[in-house]
Design a protein around this motif. Structure first.
Motif, PDB file in Angstrom:
ATOM      1  N   TYR A  92     -10.083  14.277  14.111  1.00 37.27           N
ATOM      2  CA  TYR A  92     -10.161  13.800  12.726  1.00 37.27           C
ATOM      3  C   TYR A  92     -11.524  14.133  12.123  1.00 37.27           C
ATOM      4  N   ALA A  93     -11.521  14.686  10.904  1.00 42.44           N
ATOM      5  CA  ALA A  93     -12.772  14.950  10.177  1.00 42.44           C
ATOM      6  C   ALA A  93     -12.454  15.074   8.692  1.00 42.44           C
ATOM      7  N   SER A  94     -13.486  14.928   7.875  1.00 40.86           N
ATOM      8  CA  SER A  94     -13.320  15.058   6.426  1.00 40.86           C
ATOM      9  C   SER A  94     -13.393  16.526   6.005  1.00 40.86           C
ATOM     10  N   LYS A  95     -13.002  16.786   4.757  1.00 44.44           N
ATOM     11  CA  LYS A  95     -13.126  18.142   4.223  1.00 44.44           C
ATOM     12  C   LYS A  95     -14.590  18.570   4.198  1.00 44.44           C
ATOM     13  N   GLY A  96     -15.489  17.612   3.947  1.00 44.23           N
ATOM     14  CA  GLY A  96     -16.912  17.929   3.920  1.00 44.23           C
ATOM     15  C   GLY A  96     -17.432  18.365   5.269  1.00 44.23           C
ATOM     16  N   THR A  97     -17.025  17.655   6.320  1.00 42.98           N
ATOM     17  CA  THR A  97     -17.436  18.040   7.672  1.00 42.98           C
ATOM     18  C   THR A  97     -16.846  19.393   8.054  1.00 42.98           C
ATOM     19  N   ILE A  98     -15.596  19.618   7.710  1.00 45.00           N
ATOM     20  CA  ILE A  98     -14.953  20.904   8.024  1.00 45.00           C
ATOM     21  C   ILE A  98     -15.678  22.048   7.325  1.00 45.00           C
ATOM     22  N   LYS A  99     -16.014  21.850   6.048  1.00 41.16           N
ATOM     23  CA  LYS A  99     -16.763  22.862   5.309  1.00 41.16           C
ATOM     24  C   LYS A  99     -18.125  23.100   5.951  1.00 41.16           C
ATOM     25  N   SER A 100     -18.799  22.022   6.358  1.00 40.32           N
ATOM     26  CA  SER A 100     -20.109  22.134   6.972  1.00 40.32           C
ATOM     27  C   SER A 100     -20.050  22.877   8.297  1.00 40.32           C
ATOM     28  N   MET A 101     -18.955  22.710   9.019  1.00 35.52           N
ATOM     29  CA  MET A 101     -18.768  23.438  10.276  1.00 35.52           C
ATOM     30  C   MET A 101     -18.682  24.941  10.036  1.00 35.52           C
ATOM     31  N   LYS A 102     -18.096  25.321   8.891  1.00 32.78           N
ATOM     32  CA  LYS A 102     -17.880  26.743   8.608  1.00 32.78           C
ATOM     33  C   LYS A 102     -19.082  27.417   7.969  1.00 32.78           C
ATOM     34  N   GLU A 103     -19.749  26.687   7.046  1.00 28.73           N
ATOM     35  CA  GLU A 103     -20.792  27.383   6.273  1.00 28.73           C
ATOM     36  C   GLU A 103     -21.945  26.491   5.829  1.00 28.73           C
ATOM     37  N   ILE A 146     -14.038   4.394   5.292  1.00 25.69           N
ATOM     38  CA  ILE A 146     -14.814   5.633   5.261  1.00 25.69           C
ATOM     39  C   ILE A 146     -15.429   5.883   3.893  1.00 25.69           C
ATOM     40  N   THR A 147     -16.711   6.226   3.908  1.00 24.98           N
ATOM     41  CA  THR A 147     -17.405   6.700   2.709  1.00 24.98           C
ATOM     42  C   THR A 147     -17.642   8.189   2.887  1.00 24.98           C
ATOM     43  N   TYR A 148     -17.185   8.980   1.928  1.00 21.81           N
ATOM     44  CA  TYR A 148     -17.264  10.437   2.046  1.00 21.81           C
ATOM     45  C   TYR A 148     -18.522  10.969   1.373  1.00 21.81           C
ATOM     46  N   HIS A 149     -19.228  11.854   2.079  1.00 17.14           N
ATOM     47  CA  HIS A 149     -20.382  12.564   1.535  1.00 17.14           C
ATOM     48  C   HIS A 149     -20.084  14.061   1.559  1.00 17.14           C
ATOM     49  N   ASP A 150     -20.981  14.847   0.997  1.00 15.26           N
ATOM     50  CA  ASP A 150     -20.733  16.286   0.868  1.00 15.26           C
ATOM     51  C   ASP A 150     -20.452  16.959   2.208  1.00 15.26           C
ATOM     52  N   GLU A 151     -21.191  16.570   3.248  1.00 12.22           N
ATOM     53  CA  GLU A 151     -21.073  17.275   4.523  1.00 12.22           C
ATOM     54  C   GLU A 151     -20.819  16.361   5.715  1.00 12.22           C
ATOM     55  N   ASN A 152     -20.644  15.078   5.470  1.00  7.74           N
ATOM     56  CA  ASN A 152     -20.348  14.171   6.581  1.00  7.74           C
ATOM     57  C   ASN A 152     -19.715  12.895   6.035  1.00  7.74           C
ATOM     58  N   ILE A 153     -19.551  11.916   6.893  1.00  9.22           N
ATOM     59  CA  ILE A 153     -18.971  10.639   6.477  1.00  9.22           C
ATOM     60  C   ILE A 153     -19.785   9.492   7.067  1.00  9.22           C
ATOM     61  N   TYR A 164     -21.279   3.209  11.188  1.00  9.29           N
ATOM     62  CA  TYR A 164     -21.841   4.448  11.744  1.00  9.29           C
ATOM     63  C   TYR A 164     -22.457   5.271  10.623  1.00  9.29           C
ATOM     64  N   THR A 165     -23.686   5.739  10.860  1.00  3.93           N
ATOM     65  CA  THR A 165     -24.347   6.681   9.967  1.00  3.93           C
ATOM     66  C   THR A 165     -25.021   7.729  10.841  1.00  3.93           C
ATOM     67  N   HIS A 166     -25.420   8.856  10.284  1.00  7.98           N
ATOM     68  CA  HIS A 166     -25.943   9.926  11.133  1.00  7.98           C
ATOM     69  C   HIS A 166     -27.248   9.544  11.816  1.00  7.98           C
ATOM     70  N   MET A 167     -28.216   9.040  11.039  1.00  6.20           N
ATOM     71  CA  MET A 167     -29.529   8.748  11.622  1.00  6.20           C
ATOM     72  C   MET A 167     -30.066   7.421  11.109  1.00  6.20           C
ATOM     73  N   LEU A 168     -30.691   6.655  12.014  1.00  4.45           N
ATOM     74  CA  LEU A 168     -31.500   5.500  11.631  1.00  4.45           C
ATOM     75  C   LEU A 168     -32.785   5.588  12.452  1.00  4.45           C
ATOM     76  N   GLY A 169     -32.838   4.964  13.612  1.00  4.06           N
ATOM     77  CA  GLY A 169     -34.009   5.105  14.481  1.00  4.06           C
ATOM     78  C   GLY A 169     -35.222   4.382  13.928  1.00  4.06           C
ATOM     79  N   HIS A 170     -35.398   3.120  14.313  1.00  5.66           N
ATOM     80  CA  HIS A 170     -36.470   2.317  13.718  1.00  5.66           C
ATOM     81  C   HIS A 170     -37.859   2.700  14.216  1.00  5.66           C
ATOM     82  N   ASP A 171     -37.950   3.407  15.351  1.00  9.17           N
ATOM     83  CA  ASP A 171     -39.265   3.811  15.833  1.00  9.17           C
ATOM     84  C   ASP A 171     -39.325   5.310  16.142  1.00  9.17           C
TER      85      ASP A 171
END
Length: 264
Positions: A92-103, A146-153, A164-171
Protein backbone atom coordinates in the motif's frame (compact mmCIF):
# COMPACT_ATOMS: atom_id res chain seq x y z
CA UNK A 1 0.69 0.64 28.14
CA UNK A 2 3.19 -2.12 28.91
CA UNK A 3 6.55 -2.19 27.13
CA UNK A 4 9.35 -4.70 26.69
CA UNK A 5 12.57 -4.90 24.69
CA UNK A 6 13.75 -7.85 22.60
CA UNK A 7 17.38 -7.81 21.42
CA UNK A 8 18.08 -9.34 18.01
CA UNK A 9 21.43 -10.03 16.35
CA UNK A 10 21.88 -6.52 14.96
CA UNK A 11 18.85 -4.45 15.91
CA UNK A 12 16.24 -4.66 18.64
CA UNK A 13 12.46 -4.66 19.03
CA UNK A 14 10.48 -2.56 21.47
CA UNK A 15 6.96 -3.92 22.05
CA UNK A 16 4.20 -1.54 23.20
CA UNK A 17 1.11 -3.38 24.43
CA UNK A 18 -2.05 -1.30 24.03
CA UNK A 19 -4.38 -4.19 24.80
CA UNK A 20 -6.13 -5.37 21.65
CA UNK A 21 -3.25 -4.09 19.51
CA UNK A 22 0.50 -4.39 20.02
CA UNK A 23 3.04 -2.14 18.33
CA UNK A 24 6.42 -3.70 17.56
CA UNK A 25 9.05 -1.07 16.79
CA UNK A 26 12.17 -2.42 15.06
CA UNK A 27 15.30 -0.29 15.46
CA UNK A 28 17.75 -1.52 12.83
CA UNK A 29 20.94 -0.01 14.30
CA UNK A 30 21.99 0.74 10.73
CA UNK A 31 23.90 3.83 9.61
CA UNK A 32 20.70 5.88 9.33
CA UNK A 33 18.99 4.62 12.50
CA UNK A 34 16.11 3.32 10.38
CA UNK A 35 12.95 2.23 12.16
CA UNK A 36 10.26 -0.16 10.92
CA UNK A 37 6.92 -0.98 12.56
CA UNK A 38 4.68 -4.00 12.99
CA UNK A 39 1.09 -3.74 14.20
CA UNK A 40 -0.37 -6.92 15.69
CA UNK A 41 -3.95 -7.76 16.65
CA UNK A 42 -5.68 -11.05 17.49
CA UNK A 43 -5.49 -12.41 13.94
CA UNK A 44 -3.24 -10.24 11.78
CA UNK A 45 -0.09 -8.18 11.46
CA UNK A 46 0.43 -5.05 9.35
CA UNK A 47 3.92 -3.87 8.36
CA UNK A 48 4.79 -0.16 8.11
CA UNK A 49 8.07 0.79 6.34
CA UNK A 50 10.95 -1.67 5.82
CA UNK A 51 14.65 -1.87 6.71
CA UNK A 52 16.98 -0.31 4.13
CA UNK A 53 19.94 -2.71 4.38
CA UNK A 54 20.20 -6.38 3.52
CA UNK A 55 21.73 -7.38 6.87
CA UNK A 56 18.58 -6.23 8.68
CA UNK A 57 16.04 -7.82 6.36
CA UNK A 58 16.71 -11.39 7.47
CA UNK A 59 16.15 -10.81 11.18
CA UNK A 60 13.14 -8.57 10.47
CA UNK A 61 11.57 -11.33 8.36
CA UNK A 62 12.32 -13.97 10.98
CA UNK A 63 10.78 -11.89 13.75
CA UNK A 64 7.60 -11.14 11.78
CA UNK A 65 7.14 -14.79 10.83
CA UNK A 66 7.68 -15.73 14.48
CA UNK A 67 4.50 -13.87 15.43
CA UNK A 68 2.56 -16.59 13.56
CA UNK A 69 -0.12 -14.21 12.30
CA UNK A 70 -1.58 -13.50 8.87
CA UNK A 71 0.30 -10.62 7.21
CA UNK A 72 -2.44 -8.41 5.76
CA UNK A 73 -0.29 -5.73 4.13
CA UNK A 74 2.80 -3.54 4.02
CA UNK A 75 2.32 0.23 4.05
CA UNK A 76 4.90 2.66 2.69
CA UNK A 77 5.44 6.38 3.01
CA UNK A 78 9.18 7.07 2.69
CA UNK A 79 10.97 3.69 2.68
CA UNK A 80 9.51 1.45 -0.05
CA UNK A 81 12.74 -0.46 -0.69
CA UNK A 82 13.92 -3.73 0.82
CA UNK A 83 11.75 -5.91 -1.41
CA UNK A 84 13.71 -9.14 -1.12
CA UNK A 85 11.30 -10.28 1.63
CA UNK A 86 7.50 -10.58 1.86
CA UNK A 87 7.13 -10.19 -1.90
CA UNK A 88 3.65 -11.74 -1.95
CA UNK A 89 2.17 -9.40 0.68
CA UNK A 90 -0.08 -6.59 -0.58
CA UNK A 91 1.77 -3.28 -0.86
CA UNK A 92 0.00 0.00 0.00
CA UNK A 93 1.24 3.51 -0.90
CA UNK A 94 -0.11 6.87 -2.00
CA UNK A 95 0.15 8.36 -5.49
CA UNK A 96 2.69 10.80 -4.05
CA UNK A 97 4.94 8.03 -2.75
CA UNK A 98 4.64 6.13 -6.04
CA UNK A 99 5.60 9.26 -7.98
CA UNK A 100 8.51 9.87 -5.62
CA UNK A 101 9.74 6.32 -6.18
CA UNK A 102 9.85 6.96 -9.93
CA UNK A 103 11.18 10.50 -10.20
CA UNK A 104 11.18 12.32 -6.86
CA UNK A 105 12.96 12.43 -3.52
CA UNK A 106 12.77 8.69 -2.84
CA UNK A 107 14.23 7.90 -6.26
CA UNK A 108 17.08 10.35 -5.69
CA UNK A 109 17.85 9.01 -2.23
CA UNK A 110 17.76 5.36 -3.26
CA UNK A 111 20.07 6.09 -6.20
CA UNK A 112 22.43 8.01 -3.95
CA UNK A 113 22.43 5.41 -1.18
CA UNK A 114 23.07 2.62 -3.67
CA UNK A 115 26.21 4.48 -4.77
CA UNK A 116 27.26 5.43 -1.24
CA UNK A 117 26.68 2.05 0.43
CA UNK A 118 27.27 -0.27 -2.52
CA UNK A 119 26.06 -3.84 -2.18
CA UNK A 120 24.84 -3.45 1.40
CA UNK A 121 21.87 -1.20 0.54
CA UNK A 122 18.60 -2.98 -0.28
CA UNK A 123 17.69 -1.02 -3.38
CA UNK A 124 14.81 -3.17 -4.67
CA UNK A 125 11.39 -1.50 -4.55
CA UNK A 126 8.32 -3.28 -3.22
CA UNK A 127 5.46 -3.71 -5.66
CA UNK A 128 2.60 -1.35 -4.86
CA UNK A 129 -0.57 -3.36 -5.41
CA UNK A 130 -3.06 -1.00 -3.72
CA UNK A 131 -3.04 2.80 -4.09
CA UNK A 132 -4.07 4.68 -0.95
CA UNK A 133 -6.60 7.41 -1.75
CA UNK A 134 -9.10 7.50 1.12
CA UNK A 135 -8.41 9.43 4.31
CA UNK A 136 -9.70 6.58 6.48
CA UNK A 137 -8.59 3.03 5.72
CA UNK A 138 -9.07 -0.28 7.53
CA UNK A 139 -6.60 -3.04 6.72
CA UNK A 140 -7.15 -6.30 8.57
CA UNK A 141 -8.77 -4.58 11.54
CA UNK A 142 -6.16 -1.84 11.78
CA UNK A 143 -7.56 1.67 11.36
CA UNK A 144 -5.41 4.25 9.55
CA UNK A 145 -6.23 7.94 9.23
CA UNK A 146 -4.06 9.29 6.42
CA UNK A 147 -2.87 12.80 5.59
CA UNK A 148 -1.52 13.01 2.05
CA UNK A 149 1.54 15.09 1.13
CA UNK A 150 3.25 15.59 -2.23
CA UNK A 151 5.73 12.74 -1.80
CA UNK A 152 4.71 10.85 1.33
CA UNK A 153 1.97 10.37 3.90
CA UNK A 154 1.40 10.90 7.59
CA UNK A 155 -0.51 8.10 9.31
CA UNK A 156 -2.57 8.28 12.48
CA UNK A 157 -3.37 5.00 14.23
CA UNK A 158 -6.43 6.04 16.29
CA UNK A 159 -6.86 2.67 18.02
CA UNK A 160 -3.53 3.13 19.85
CA UNK A 161 -3.29 6.94 19.82
CA UNK A 162 -0.08 7.06 17.77
CA UNK A 163 0.99 8.91 14.64
CA UNK A 164 3.68 8.13 12.05
CA UNK A 165 5.73 10.88 10.41
CA UNK A 166 9.01 10.63 8.51
CA UNK A 167 11.32 12.38 10.98
CA UNK A 168 11.23 13.71 14.53
CA UNK A 169 14.26 12.86 16.69
CA UNK A 170 14.38 15.08 19.77
CA UNK A 171 18.17 14.87 20.14
CA UNK A 172 19.32 14.61 16.53
CA UNK A 173 19.38 16.99 13.59
CA UNK A 174 16.67 16.84 10.93
CA UNK A 175 16.43 17.78 7.28
CA UNK A 176 14.78 21.22 7.30
CA UNK A 177 14.34 22.83 3.88
CA UNK A 178 14.44 26.47 4.99
CA UNK A 179 12.34 28.73 7.23
CA UNK A 180 8.99 28.00 5.57
CA UNK A 181 9.56 24.28 6.01
CA UNK A 182 10.57 24.82 9.65
CA UNK A 183 7.31 26.72 10.26
CA UNK A 184 5.29 23.96 8.58
CA UNK A 185 6.92 21.30 10.77
CA UNK A 186 6.27 23.39 13.89
CA UNK A 187 2.57 23.64 13.04
CA UNK A 188 2.46 19.90 12.36
CA UNK A 189 4.09 19.15 15.73
CA UNK A 190 1.73 21.51 17.55
CA UNK A 191 -1.19 19.56 16.08
CA UNK A 192 0.27 16.37 17.62
CA UNK A 193 0.16 18.07 21.01
CA UNK A 194 -3.42 19.21 20.49
CA UNK A 195 -4.45 15.63 19.70
CA UNK A 196 -2.55 14.25 22.70
CA UNK A 197 -0.89 11.30 20.99
CA UNK A 198 0.63 8.54 23.11
CA UNK A 199 3.64 8.15 20.81
CA UNK A 200 5.10 9.74 17.69
CA UNK A 201 6.59 7.14 15.35
CA UNK A 202 9.20 8.05 12.75
CA UNK A 203 11.53 6.43 10.23
CA UNK A 204 14.79 7.34 11.96
CA UNK A 205 14.17 7.21 15.71
CA UNK A 206 12.55 5.04 18.35
CA UNK A 207 8.99 6.10 19.34
CA UNK A 208 8.87 9.45 21.13
CA UNK A 209 6.53 11.31 23.50
CA UNK A 210 4.90 14.74 23.47
CA UNK A 211 7.73 16.00 25.71
CA UNK A 212 10.07 15.13 22.84
CA UNK A 213 7.77 17.08 20.50
CA UNK A 214 8.29 20.19 22.68
CA UNK A 215 12.06 19.70 22.44
CA UNK A 216 11.87 19.50 18.64
CA UNK A 217 9.71 22.62 18.36
CA UNK A 218 12.30 24.55 20.38
CA UNK A 219 15.07 23.22 18.11
CA UNK A 220 13.25 24.38 14.98
CA UNK A 221 12.61 27.84 16.46
CA UNK A 222 16.30 28.10 17.30
CA UNK A 223 17.32 27.11 13.77
CA UNK A 224 15.45 30.17 12.46
CA UNK A 225 17.14 32.44 15.00
CA UNK A 226 20.61 31.05 14.30
CA UNK A 227 20.09 31.44 10.55
CA UNK A 228 19.45 35.17 11.02
CA UNK A 229 22.52 35.49 13.29
CA UNK A 230 24.87 33.71 10.84
CA UNK A 231 26.91 35.32 8.10
CA UNK A 232 27.18 32.24 5.88
CA UNK A 233 26.61 28.48 5.71
CA UNK A 234 29.73 27.58 7.70
CA UNK A 235 28.94 30.08 10.44
CA UNK A 236 25.42 28.64 10.66
CA UNK A 237 26.67 25.07 10.97
CA UNK A 238 29.21 26.13 13.60
CA UNK A 239 26.56 27.91 15.68
CA UNK A 240 24.11 25.00 15.48
CA UNK A 241 26.79 22.46 16.42
CA UNK A 242 27.86 24.58 19.40
CA UNK A 243 24.29 24.87 20.67
CA UNK A 244 23.53 21.17 20.16
CA UNK A 245 26.83 19.52 21.04
CA UNK A 246 25.40 16.06 21.69
CA UNK A 247 23.12 15.87 18.66
CA UNK A 248 23.65 13.12 16.10
CA UNK A 249 22.79 13.35 12.40
CA UNK A 250 25.44 15.84 11.26
CA UNK A 251 24.79 14.75 7.68
CA UNK A 252 21.23 16.03 8.09
CA UNK A 253 22.56 19.33 9.46
CA UNK A 254 24.70 19.67 6.32
CA UNK A 255 21.59 19.28 4.18
CA UNK A 256 19.61 21.75 6.31
CA UNK A 257 22.41 24.32 6.10
CA UNK A 258 22.37 23.97 2.32
CA UNK A 259 18.66 24.83 2.28
CA UNK A 260 19.03 27.82 4.60
CA UNK A 261 22.11 29.07 2.71
CA UNK A 262 21.77 27.92 -0.92
CA UNK A 263 25.03 28.09 -2.84
CA UNK A 264 25.11 29.91 -6.17
Amino acid sequence: METKRIDLKKGFIEVYDFGEIKLHSYQTNDLMYDESYILENKDNVLLVEFPAFYDNLGEFEEYVKGLNKNIVGKVFSDHPNGATIFKDVKGYASKGTIKSMKEGTINGLVTGFETAFGGTFAKEYHEITDVLEDNKVNIGGFELNITYHDENIEIEFPQIGCVYTHMLGHDCHSIVAGEDHANAIIEQLKSYKEKGYNLVLSSHYTPETLKDVDTKIAYLENLKILEKDSIDINDFKKKVKEKYLEYSGLNYLDMTAGFFFPQN
